[in-house]
Design an enzyme around this catalytic site. Sequence first.
Site, PDB file in Angstrom:
ATOM      1  N   CYS A  12       0.927  -1.241  -0.028  1.00 41.95           N
ATOM      2  CA  CYS A  12       0.166   0.003  -0.167  1.00 41.95           C
ATOM      3  C   CYS A  12       0.846   1.267  -0.154  1.00 41.95           C
ATOM      4  CB  CYS A  12      -0.746   0.136   1.231  1.00 41.95           C
ATOM      5  SG  CYS A  12       0.166   0.009   2.973  1.00 41.95           S
ATOM      6  N   HIS A  43       5.312  -6.881   7.671  1.00 40.48           N
ATOM      7  CA  HIS A  43       5.039  -8.274   8.145  1.00 40.48           C
ATOM      8  C   HIS A  43       5.386  -9.099   7.135  1.00 40.48           C
ATOM      9  CE1 HIS A  43       2.891  -6.757  11.950  1.00 40.48           C
ATOM     10  NE2 HIS A  43       4.040  -6.932  12.232  1.00 40.48           N
ATOM     11  N   HIS A  84       3.861   1.147  10.874  1.00 42.01           N
ATOM     12  CA  HIS A  84       2.764   1.037  11.837  1.00 42.01           C
ATOM     13  C   HIS A  84       2.574   2.129  13.110  1.00 42.01           C
ATOM     14  CE1 HIS A  84       4.393  -2.833  10.625  1.00 42.01           C
ATOM     15  NE2 HIS A  84       3.096  -3.251  10.341  1.00 42.01           N
ATOM     16  N   GLU A 136       0.457  -1.349  15.460  1.00 45.71           N
ATOM     17  CA  GLU A 136      -0.415  -0.236  15.198  1.00 45.71           C
ATOM     18  C   GLU A 136      -1.258   0.095  16.109  1.00 45.71           C
ATOM     19  OE1 GLU A 136      -2.727   0.294  11.479  1.00 45.71           O
ATOM     20  OE2 GLU A 136      -3.989   1.300  12.849  1.00 45.71           O
ATOM     21  N   THR A 174      -6.332   0.957  11.375  1.00 46.60           N
ATOM     22  CA  THR A 174      -6.607   1.284  10.111  1.00 46.60           C
ATOM     23  C   THR A 174      -6.842   0.367   9.063  1.00 46.60           C
ATOM     24  OG1 THR A 174      -4.248   1.054   9.639  1.00 46.60           O
ATOM     25  CG2 THR A 174      -5.180   3.302  10.213  1.00 46.60           C
ATOM     26  N   CYS A 202      -8.422   2.960   6.857  1.00 46.18           N
ATOM     27  CA  CYS A 202      -7.927   3.653   5.824  1.00 46.18           C
ATOM     28  C   CYS A 202      -8.380   3.178   4.366  1.00 46.18           C
ATOM     29  CB  CYS A 202      -6.307   3.629   5.719  1.00 46.18           C
ATOM     30  SG  CYS A 202      -5.519   2.542   4.505  1.00 46.18           S
ATOM     31  N   SER A 230       0.901 -11.044   8.702  1.00 45.76           N
ATOM     32  CA  SER A 230       0.182  -9.908   8.214  1.00 45.76           C
ATOM     33  C   SER A 230      -1.154  -9.941   8.481  1.00 45.76           C
ATOM     34  CB  SER A 230       0.634  -9.689   6.777  1.00 45.76           C
ATOM     35  OG  SER A 230      -0.372  -9.086   6.200  1.00 45.76           O
ATOM     36  N   ASN A 232      -3.526  -7.764   7.635  1.00 42.40           N
ATOM     37  CA  ASN A 232      -4.394  -7.213   6.608  1.00 42.40           C
ATOM     38  C   ASN A 232      -4.569  -8.245   5.666  1.00 42.40           C
ATOM     39  OD1 ASN A 232      -2.719  -6.313   4.174  1.00 42.40           O
ATOM     40  ND2 ASN A 232      -1.526  -5.781   5.667  1.00 42.40           N
ATOM     41  N   SER A 274       1.666  -5.732   2.803  1.00 42.33           N
ATOM     42  CA  SER A 274       2.971  -6.052   2.921  1.00 42.33           C
ATOM     43  C   SER A 274       3.696  -7.083   2.082  1.00 42.33           C
ATOM     44  CB  SER A 274       3.069  -6.593   4.357  1.00 42.33           C
ATOM     45  OG  SER A 274       2.373  -7.345   4.625  1.00 42.33           O
TER      46      SER A 274
HETATM   47  S1  SF4 Z   1      -3.077   2.965   7.058  1.00 42.75           S
HETATM   48 FE1  SF4 Z   1      -1.723   1.055   6.901  1.00 42.75          FE
HETATM   49  S2  SF4 Z   1      -2.755  -0.005   5.122  1.00 42.75           S
HETATM   50 FE2  SF4 Z   1      -3.375   2.097   5.178  1.00 42.75          FE
HETATM   51  S3  SF4 Z   1      -1.766   2.993   3.752  1.00 42.75           S
HETATM   52 FE3  SF4 Z   1      -1.005   3.368   5.740  1.00 42.75          FE
HETATM   53  S4  SF4 Z   1       0.345   1.518   6.140  1.00 42.75           S
HETATM   54 FE4  SF4 Z   1      -1.119   1.115   4.287  1.00 42.75          FE
END
Ligand code: SF4
Length: 290
Positions: A12, A43, A84, A136, A174, A202, A230, A232, A274
């Site tokens: 991302c 991760h 994070h 995070e 997020t 996010c 990870s 996410n 990641s």
């Molecule tokens: S908040 Fe986390 S998932 Fe969203 S862009 Fe930032 S690092 Fe990536």
Amino acid sequence: MEITLSQYAGFCEGVERAYDIVEKIAKDPKVKRPIFVLGSLVHNEDVVEKIEKMGIQKVHVEGPLEDFFEKIKKEVGTLVITAHGIGPQIYELAKKYKVDLVDTTCPRVVKVQRLAKAFFDRDAQIVIIGEKNHKEVKGIFEWANKRAIFIETDEDLCGFDVDHTKKIAVISQTTQDQEFVDRAAAQISQKYPNAEVVDSICLTTHHRQTEIKQLAQENNVVIVIGSPESANSKRLWEIAKRVNESSYFVQRASEIEKKWFADCKKVAVTAGASTPGWIIEEVMREIKNI
Ligand code: SF4
């Protein structure tokens, strides 16, 4: 067999940014050596290994942060904070112990940290929808001065009770599951109509989760690439699995099994935030070969 690669697969913006910063400082002779990164930059083992080859080592904090600085002050020139983020104490300690900081905290995470601090300053009862042991979330909790309640599961919502005299402020990790956050936020608002709910998932996470639901509906098989560490990536797989039983989670190309594609006409491939591009390419090649 038709193969569709998600338009959001892989790093991302936040991870991409952190990785670019680390690559730059590894080449910059002006950056104080040795350089250490606080935990895994992302991760993903392959990425961590690549960063180690650039001469940047991973270091873990065990116990109080002040003890950590006391221990490392002579061994570390520069310390990298990952995307994070981390609690506010580190900034004062780095100054005190004369350790240079390179802060790669994702701006979207910084926004949630600032919200947590603002709500704490207003003496609100903060509720964080997220995994309390996730890096995070731990950082956000510290920005809330370690005064927050966590909602991690639907069970947490059942026994959920807070101090009625305080204003209730709800924020989320997020990368949380959007459906869970919506459900939790609705239940909290119903019980406490004055609660201030901020959907701090996010936008990238939101798009990825929306897309994977659609891909899981339109394809016979779904492959999600990510590291088991990870959160996410695993979340994407869980969402896909809810829609399509034939959804598989792999870390790398060698884990792909031919039998998954028997009678398969359409396959969708995605990857967590990641997962580096080179692993996605390997997986794509493997599926094409099948
Ligand atoms: S908040 Fe986390 S998932 Fe969203 S862009 Fe930032 S690092 Fe990536």
